[in-house]
Design a protein around this motif. Structure first.
Motif, PDB file in Angstrom:
ATOM      1  N   ALA A  17       6.434  -4.384  -8.182  1.00  0.00           N
ATOM      2  CA  ALA A  17       5.511  -4.426  -7.105  1.00  0.00           C
ATOM      3  C   ALA A  17       4.345  -5.353  -7.368  1.00  0.00           C
ATOM      4  O   ALA A  17       3.740  -5.999  -6.501  1.00  0.00           O
ATOM      5  N   THR A  18       3.814  -5.464  -8.622  1.00  0.00           N
ATOM      6  CA  THR A  18       2.890  -6.344  -9.014  1.00  0.00           C
ATOM      7  C   THR A  18       3.185  -7.894  -8.826  1.00  0.00           C
ATOM      8  O   THR A  18       2.538  -8.668  -8.168  1.00  0.00           O
ATOM      9  N   VAL A  19       4.557  -7.979  -9.165  1.00  0.00           N
ATOM     10  CA  VAL A  19       5.097  -9.362  -8.877  1.00  0.00           C
ATOM     11  C   VAL A  19       5.006  -9.932  -7.413  1.00  0.00           C
ATOM     12  O   VAL A  19       4.411 -11.045  -6.991  1.00  0.00           O
ATOM     13  N   LEU A  20       5.634  -8.944  -6.744  1.00  0.00           N
ATOM     14  CA  LEU A  20       5.580  -8.911  -5.130  1.00  0.00           C
ATOM     15  C   LEU A  20       4.241  -9.126  -4.687  1.00  0.00           C
ATOM     16  O   LEU A  20       4.185  -9.912  -3.579  1.00  0.00           O
ATOM     17  N   PHE A  21       3.288  -8.200  -5.069  1.00  0.00           N
ATOM     18  CA  PHE A  21       2.161  -8.411  -4.437  1.00  0.00           C
ATOM     19  C   PHE A  21       1.559  -9.809  -4.652  1.00  0.00           C
ATOM     20  O   PHE A  21       0.702 -10.106  -3.613  1.00  0.00           O
ATOM     21  N   ARG A  22       1.666 -10.259  -5.727  1.00  0.00           N
ATOM     22  CA  ARG A  22       0.807 -11.521  -6.061  1.00  0.00           C
ATOM     23  C   ARG A  22       1.350 -12.735  -5.155  1.00  0.00           C
ATOM     24  O   ARG A  22       0.861 -13.614  -4.746  1.00  0.00           O
ATOM     25  N   ARG A  23       2.785 -12.392  -4.712  1.00  0.00           N
ATOM     26  CA  ARG A  23       3.347 -13.640  -3.993  1.00  0.00           C
ATOM     27  C   ARG A  23       3.243 -13.494  -2.452  1.00  0.00           C
ATOM     28  O   ARG A  23       3.015 -14.072  -1.676  1.00  0.00           O
ATOM     29  N   HIS A  24       3.500 -11.744  -2.064  1.00  0.00           N
ATOM     30  CA  HIS A  24       3.275 -11.625  -0.598  1.00  0.00           C
ATOM     31  C   HIS A  24       2.568 -10.689  -0.047  1.00  0.00           C
ATOM     32  O   HIS A  24       2.483 -10.340   1.048  1.00  0.00           O
ATOM     33  N   ARG A  25       1.600 -10.296  -0.988  1.00  0.00           N
ATOM     34  CA  ARG A  25       0.590  -9.328  -0.656  1.00  0.00           C
ATOM     35  C   ARG A  25       1.091  -7.997  -0.273  1.00  0.00           C
ATOM     36  O   ARG A  25       2.296  -7.385  -0.870  1.00  0.00           O
ATOM     37  N   VAL A  26       0.437  -7.035   0.332  1.00  0.00           N
ATOM     38  CA  VAL A  26       0.779  -5.678   0.743  1.00  0.00           C
ATOM     39  C   VAL A  26       1.661  -5.239   1.366  1.00  0.00           C
ATOM     40  O   VAL A  26       2.398  -4.150   0.747  1.00  0.00           O
ATOM     41  N   MET A  27       2.420  -5.933   2.173  1.00  0.00           N
ATOM     42  CA  MET A  27       3.924  -5.566   2.679  1.00  0.00           C
ATOM     43  C   MET A  27       4.775  -5.549   1.958  1.00  0.00           C
ATOM     44  O   MET A  27       5.877  -4.643   1.774  1.00  0.00           O
ATOM     45  N   ALA A  28       5.027  -6.490   0.863  1.00  0.00           N
ATOM     46  CA  ALA A  28       5.972  -6.256  -0.050  1.00  0.00           C
ATOM     47  C   ALA A  28       5.657  -5.196  -1.079  1.00  0.00           C
ATOM     48  O   ALA A  28       6.807  -4.492  -1.365  1.00  0.00           O
ATOM     49  N   THR A  29       4.760  -4.724  -1.489  1.00  0.00           N
ATOM     50  CA  THR A  29       4.405  -3.602  -2.187  1.00  0.00           C
ATOM     51  C   THR A  29       4.860  -2.363  -1.442  1.00  0.00           C
ATOM     52  O   THR A  29       5.460  -1.339  -2.011  1.00  0.00           O
ATOM     53  N   ILE A  30       4.497  -2.445  -0.159  1.00  0.00           N
ATOM     54  CA  ILE A  30       4.928  -1.188   0.829  1.00  0.00           C
ATOM     55  C   ILE A  30       6.797  -1.158   0.971  1.00  0.00           C
ATOM     56  O   ILE A  30       7.063  -0.293   0.704  1.00  0.00           O
ATOM     57  N   GLY A  31       7.196  -2.120   0.945  1.00  0.00           N
ATOM     58  CA  GLY A  31       8.705  -2.294   0.611  1.00  0.00           C
ATOM     59  C   GLY A  31       9.270  -1.549  -0.404  1.00  0.00           C
ATOM     60  O   GLY A  31      10.280  -1.089  -0.420  1.00  0.00           O
ATOM     61  N   VAL A  32       8.495  -2.289  -1.377  1.00  0.00           N
ATOM     62  CA  VAL A  32       9.164  -1.559  -2.875  1.00  0.00           C
ATOM     63  C   VAL A  32       9.129  -0.166  -2.834  1.00  0.00           C
ATOM     64  O   VAL A  32       9.903   0.583  -3.385  1.00  0.00           O
ATOM     65  N   HIS A  33       7.907   0.342  -2.407  1.00  0.00           N
ATOM     66  CA  HIS A  33       7.637   1.793  -2.402  1.00  0.00           C
ATOM     67  C   HIS A  33       8.578   2.626  -1.697  1.00  0.00           C
ATOM     68  O   HIS A  33       9.233   3.518  -1.922  1.00  0.00           O
ATOM     69  N   PHE A  34       9.078   2.040  -0.417  1.00  0.00           N
ATOM     70  CA  PHE A  34       9.864   2.580   0.733  1.00  0.00           C
ATOM     71  C   PHE A  34      11.129   2.725  -0.118  1.00  0.00           C
ATOM     72  O   PHE A  34      12.010   3.706  -0.021  1.00  0.00           O
TER      73      PHE A  34
END
Length: 47
Positions: A17-34
């Motif tokens: 989630a941290t790596v994706l947040f740095r690249r794609h912001r909030v929507m990527a972390t929501i996707g990881v959580h989902f």
């Protein structure tokens, strides 16, 4: 044993989630959580 498994899985999820947040912001972390919730509650729960 269960606490160790949860610690490892949450650590991995947080790292991804941290790596994706740095690249794609909030929507990527929501996707990881989902998707981790889908795997945990449906796939792992079916076992």
């Amino acid at each position: 044993m269960l606490l160790g498994e949860l610690f490892v899985l949450n650590s991995l999820r947080s790292a991804v989630a941290t790596v994706l947040f740095r690249r794609h912001r909030v929507m990527a972390t929501i996707g990881v959580h989902f998707w981790t919730n889908i795997v945990w509650h449906i796939v792992y729960g079916a076992l």
